[in-house]
Design a protein around this motif. Structure first.
Motif, PDB file in Angstrom:
ATOM      1  N   MET A 290       0.317  -0.769   0.145  1.00 55.61           N
ATOM      2  CA  MET A 290       0.280  -0.032  -0.175  1.00 55.61           C
ATOM      3  C   MET A 290       0.489   2.033   0.552  1.00 55.61           C
ATOM      4  SD  MET A 290      -3.375  -0.736   2.308  1.00 55.61           S
ATOM      5  CE  MET A 290      -4.235   0.105   2.375  1.00 55.61           C
ATOM      6  N   VAL A 291       1.767   1.204   0.693  1.00 53.48           N
ATOM      7  CA  VAL A 291       2.778   2.412   0.680  1.00 53.48           C
ATOM      8  C   VAL A 291       3.587   2.473  -0.636  1.00 53.48           C
ATOM      9  CG1 VAL A 291       4.616   3.078   1.812  1.00 53.48           C
ATOM     10  CG2 VAL A 291       3.363   2.283   3.606  1.00 53.48           C
ATOM     11  N   GLY A 292       4.003   1.701  -0.684  1.00 53.16           N
ATOM     12  CA  GLY A 292       4.746   1.561  -3.091  1.00 53.16           C
ATOM     13  C   GLY A 292       3.692   2.265  -3.629  1.00 53.16           C
ATOM     14  N   ARG A 293       1.911   1.721  -3.265  1.00 52.65           N
ATOM     15  CA  ARG A 293       1.480   2.846  -4.301  1.00 52.65           C
ATOM     16  C   ARG A 293       0.944   3.953  -4.066  1.00 52.65           C
ATOM     17  NH1 ARG A 293      -4.266   0.863  -3.419  1.00 52.65           N
ATOM     18  NH2 ARG A 293      -3.732  -1.293  -1.949  1.00 52.65           N
ATOM     19  N   GLY A 294       1.433   4.109  -2.964  1.00 56.23           N
ATOM     20  CA  GLY A 294       1.247   5.293  -2.475  1.00 56.23           C
ATOM     21  C   GLY A 294      -0.514   5.364  -1.763  1.00 56.23           C
ATOM     22  N   ALA A 295      -0.323   4.483  -1.281  1.00 60.15           N
ATOM     23  CA  ALA A 295      -2.284   4.173  -0.273  1.00 60.15           C
ATOM     24  C   ALA A 295      -2.100   4.807   0.942  1.00 60.15           C
ATOM     25  CB  ALA A 295      -2.950   2.774  -0.475  1.00 60.15           C
ATOM     26  N   LEU A 296      -0.573   4.416   1.573  1.00 60.13           N
ATOM     27  CA  LEU A 296      -0.060   5.477   3.029  1.00 60.13           C
ATOM     28  C   LEU A 296       0.979   5.888   2.431  1.00 60.13           C
ATOM     29  CD1 LEU A 296      -0.111   1.503   4.480  1.00 60.13           C
ATOM     30  CD2 LEU A 296      -2.153   3.350   5.257  1.00 60.13           C
ATOM     31  N   ASP A 297       1.336   6.947   3.519  1.00 64.41           N
ATOM     32  CA  ASP A 297       2.361   7.498   3.269  1.00 64.41           C
ATOM     33  C   ASP A 297       3.698   6.714   3.961  1.00 64.41           C
ATOM     34  OD1 ASP A 297       0.707   9.638   2.695  1.00 64.41           O
ATOM     35  OD2 ASP A 297      -0.344  10.298   4.343  1.00 64.41           O
ATOM     36  N   VAL A 298       3.447   6.241   5.237  1.00 62.62           N
ATOM     37  CA  VAL A 298       4.331   5.632   5.758  1.00 62.62           C
ATOM     38  C   VAL A 298       4.109   4.222   6.899  1.00 62.62           C
ATOM     39  CG1 VAL A 298       6.587   5.986   7.741  1.00 62.62           C
ATOM     40  CG2 VAL A 298       4.735   7.794   6.441  1.00 62.62           C
ATOM     41  N   VAL A 299       5.620   3.569   6.234  1.00 60.05           N
ATOM     42  CA  VAL A 299       5.187   1.655   7.701  1.00 60.05           C
ATOM     43  C   VAL A 299       6.269   1.801   8.279  1.00 60.05           C
ATOM     44  CG1 VAL A 299       5.914   1.021   5.229  1.00 60.05           C
ATOM     45  CG2 VAL A 299       4.284  -0.622   6.878  1.00 60.05           C
ATOM     46  N   VAL A 300       6.099   1.212   8.947  1.00 61.15           N
ATOM     47  CA  VAL A 300       6.768   0.470  10.130  1.00 61.15           C
ATOM     48  C   VAL A 300       6.224  -1.239  10.050  1.00 61.15           C
ATOM     49  CG1 VAL A 300       8.155   0.099  12.014  1.00 61.15           C
ATOM     50  CG2 VAL A 300       7.636   2.410  11.542  1.00 61.15           C
ATOM     51  N   THR A 301       7.571  -1.586   9.212  1.00 60.98           N
ATOM     52  CA  THR A 301       7.105  -3.179   9.305  1.00 60.98           C
ATOM     53  C   THR A 301       8.219  -4.036   9.181  1.00 60.98           C
ATOM     54  OG1 THR A 301       5.767  -4.839   8.079  1.00 60.98           O
ATOM     55  CG2 THR A 301       7.236  -3.101   6.956  1.00 60.98           C
ATOM     56  N   SER A 302       8.485  -5.363   9.203  1.00 61.25           N
ATOM     57  CA  SER A 302       9.009  -5.698   9.614  1.00 61.25           C
ATOM     58  C   SER A 302       9.564  -6.426   8.127  1.00 61.25           C
ATOM     59  CB  SER A 302       9.137  -7.291  10.680  1.00 61.25           C
ATOM     60  OG  SER A 302       8.594  -8.272   9.952  1.00 61.25           O
ATOM     61  N   ALA A 303      10.959  -6.857   8.218  1.00 60.24           N
ATOM     62  CA  ALA A 303      11.400  -7.647   6.902  1.00 60.24           C
ATOM     63  C   ALA A 303      10.879  -8.463   6.112  1.00 60.24           C
ATOM     64  CB  ALA A 303      12.609  -8.222   7.464  1.00 60.24           C
ATOM     65  N   ILE A 304       9.978  -9.343   7.312  1.00 62.24           N
ATOM     66  CA  ILE A 304       9.518 -11.229   7.039  1.00 62.24           C
ATOM     67  C   ILE A 304       8.407 -11.021   6.043  1.00 62.24           C
ATOM     68  CG2 ILE A 304       8.125 -11.658   8.978  1.00 62.24           C
ATOM     69  CD1 ILE A 304      10.701 -14.148   6.884  1.00 62.24           C
ATOM     70  N   ASN A 305       7.530 -10.059   6.981  1.00 57.76           N
ATOM     71  CA  ASN A 305       6.206  -9.161   6.546  1.00 57.76           C
ATOM     72  C   ASN A 305       5.892  -8.468   4.640  1.00 57.76           C
ATOM     73  OD1 ASN A 305       5.327  -8.459   9.718  1.00 57.76           O
ATOM     74  ND2 ASN A 305       4.572  -9.850   8.223  1.00 57.76           N
ATOM     75  N   VAL A 306       7.195  -8.289   4.352  1.00 60.79           N
ATOM     76  CA  VAL A 306       7.471  -7.768   3.470  1.00 60.79           C
ATOM     77  C   VAL A 306       7.804  -9.256   1.639  1.00 60.79           C
ATOM     78  CG1 VAL A 306       8.317  -6.030   1.995  1.00 60.79           C
ATOM     79  CG2 VAL A 306       7.946  -5.746   4.069  1.00 60.79           C
ATOM     80  N   THR A 307       8.552 -10.391   2.624  1.00 61.66           N
ATOM     81  CA  THR A 307       8.467 -11.241   1.859  1.00 61.66           C
ATOM     82  C   THR A 307       7.252 -11.694   0.236  1.00 61.66           C
ATOM     83  OG1 THR A 307       8.116 -13.157   3.055  1.00 61.66           O
ATOM     84  CG2 THR A 307      10.079 -12.044   3.394  1.00 61.66           C
ATOM     85  N   PRO A 308       6.291 -11.596   0.336  1.00 61.93           N
ATOM     86  CA  PRO A 308       5.717 -11.757  -0.666  1.00 61.93           C
ATOM     87  C   PRO A 308       5.634 -10.539  -1.494  1.00 61.93           C
ATOM     88  CG  PRO A 308       3.833 -11.519   1.907  1.00 61.93           C
ATOM     89  CD  PRO A 308       5.426 -10.922   1.999  1.00 61.93           C
ATOM     90  N   LEU A 309       6.310  -9.114  -1.545  1.00 63.98           N
ATOM     91  CA  LEU A 309       6.005  -8.571  -1.860  1.00 63.98           C
ATOM     92  C   LEU A 309       7.578  -8.267  -3.027  1.00 63.98           C
ATOM     93  CD1 LEU A 309       4.991  -5.756  -3.605  1.00 63.98           C
ATOM     94  CD2 LEU A 309       6.151  -4.127  -1.230  1.00 63.98           C
TER      95      LEU A 309
END
Length: 333
Positions: free
Chosen positions: A78-97
């Motif tokens: 969602m951050v990548g397409r501009g639907a959210l401004d800022v994210v704090v997330t963990s590396a493992i949660n981004v592995t699908p992307l």
């Protein structure tokens, strides 16, 4: 005098309203609850950004992936397409992307914080930042979820065979393979659903860092056994939409990056403090804590090697090699 006082008050309120009206609100989403070091780091970022920009920006923090409908895996996209401004997330949660993000969490890649810092705060992390930039996310700083430890309500975990048959909540695809290698039954689940699942016995256990999650989210209230097996490390990062980033002038970009770096430094510090004091605290709270020997850890390392090899191939030799080289340099020192 009363009229003068009222006029002065009105002028002050008008000035305050005017300055507030000009503050741009940024929406920051993160995975966990509002008692965690994730949340504290996110709030610190908001405070620092406001200070550094003289109130030009106001950061609203939304815990538990609220803005992603509770789906922590969607936040980065969602951050990548501009639907959210800022994210704090963990590396493992981004592995699908970005499957390459699994490199940080490869089982038994790291032995200590010095090795972690050589990668997350050094050149290896820049390889991942380049990939995330291509996905529309500008990484501003790296924080810490920490070394993930295992908890459950069935039995002490002292050897790989103790994991067999346990229903384990996991956060991402790589951990599914790790749990399968250990003979457990992995169930990928949002963190917002996990505490209820543990309470109701839907799952037997979970794995998470002590200082960042287990203590602040009070996992000790619903789990009896903990093993400090340090099997996987999980960093977090603070990232901003590339579209938003591109619209900022250089001075504001630097202010935002500085605020993020300071906030994540603070977040790492309090996370490590909580972890250092955590085992004694959890014992006081009634958890049975098992601390494996080096030989016992070697058995877990060997048992999870198939998952390491699978995901190392997924990540790619260039990135894995860069991480292993940075780790080897720390070991040599």
């Amino acid at each position: 005098m009363k009229m003068i006082a009222k006029a002065a008050l009105a002028a002050m309120l008008a000035t305050t309203a005017l300055s507030g009206a000009h503050a741009e609100t940024l929406r920051l989403s993160h995975n966990t609850g509002d008692t965690t070091t994730w949340h504290q780091g996110a709030e610190k970022f908001g405070e620092l950004l406001s200070e550094k920009t003289d109130g030009a920006y106001d950061v609203r923090v939304f815990p538990n992936a609220q803005l992603a409908g509770g789906d922590q895996m969607r936040q980065a996209e969602m951050v990548g397409r501009g639907a959210l401004d800022v994210v704090v997330t963990s590396a493992i949660n981004v592995t699908p992307l970005v499957p390459e993000m699994a490199v940080f969490s490869l089982p038994y890649l790291y032995a200590d914080y010095a090795q972690v810092d050589a990668t997350t705060q050094g050149e290896p992390a820049k390889l991942l930042e380049d990939i995330l930039r291509d996905k529309g996310i500008e990484v501003l700083a790296w924080g810490e979820n920490g070394f993930r430890e295992v908890t459950n309500n069935v039995r002490p975990i002292t050897a790989p065979e103790d994991m067999k048959g346990l229903n384990m909540r996991v956060a991402g695809p790589m951990y599914i393979d790790v749990m399968n290698a250990l003979g457990a039954n992995p169930q990928q689940m949002q963190w917002g659903e996990t505490m209820t699942a543990l309470q109701q016995g839907v799952v037997d256990g979970q794995e998470n860092p002590i200082g960042a999650v287990i203590i602040p989210q009070q996992v000790f209230e619903v789990q009896k056994y903990l093993t400090t097996w340090h099997y996987s490390y999980d960093p977090i990062f603070l990232g901003v939409s590339s579209d938003l980033w591109a619209d900022l002038d250089e001075e504001t970009q630097q202010q935002m990056r500085d605020a993020a770096v300071e906030a994540m430094e603070y977040q790492r510090e309090i996370t490590r403090e909580g972890t250092a004091e955590g085992v004694a605290f959890l014992r006081e709270k009634g958890m049975e804590v098992y601390e494996p020997s080096q030989d016992e850890l070697a058995a877990f390392r060997e048992a999870t090697k198939p998952a390491f090899d699978t995901w190392a191939a997924e990540v790619g030799t260039e990135i894995v090699g860069a991480f292993q080289e940075a780790i080897a340099e720390v070991q040599a020192d």
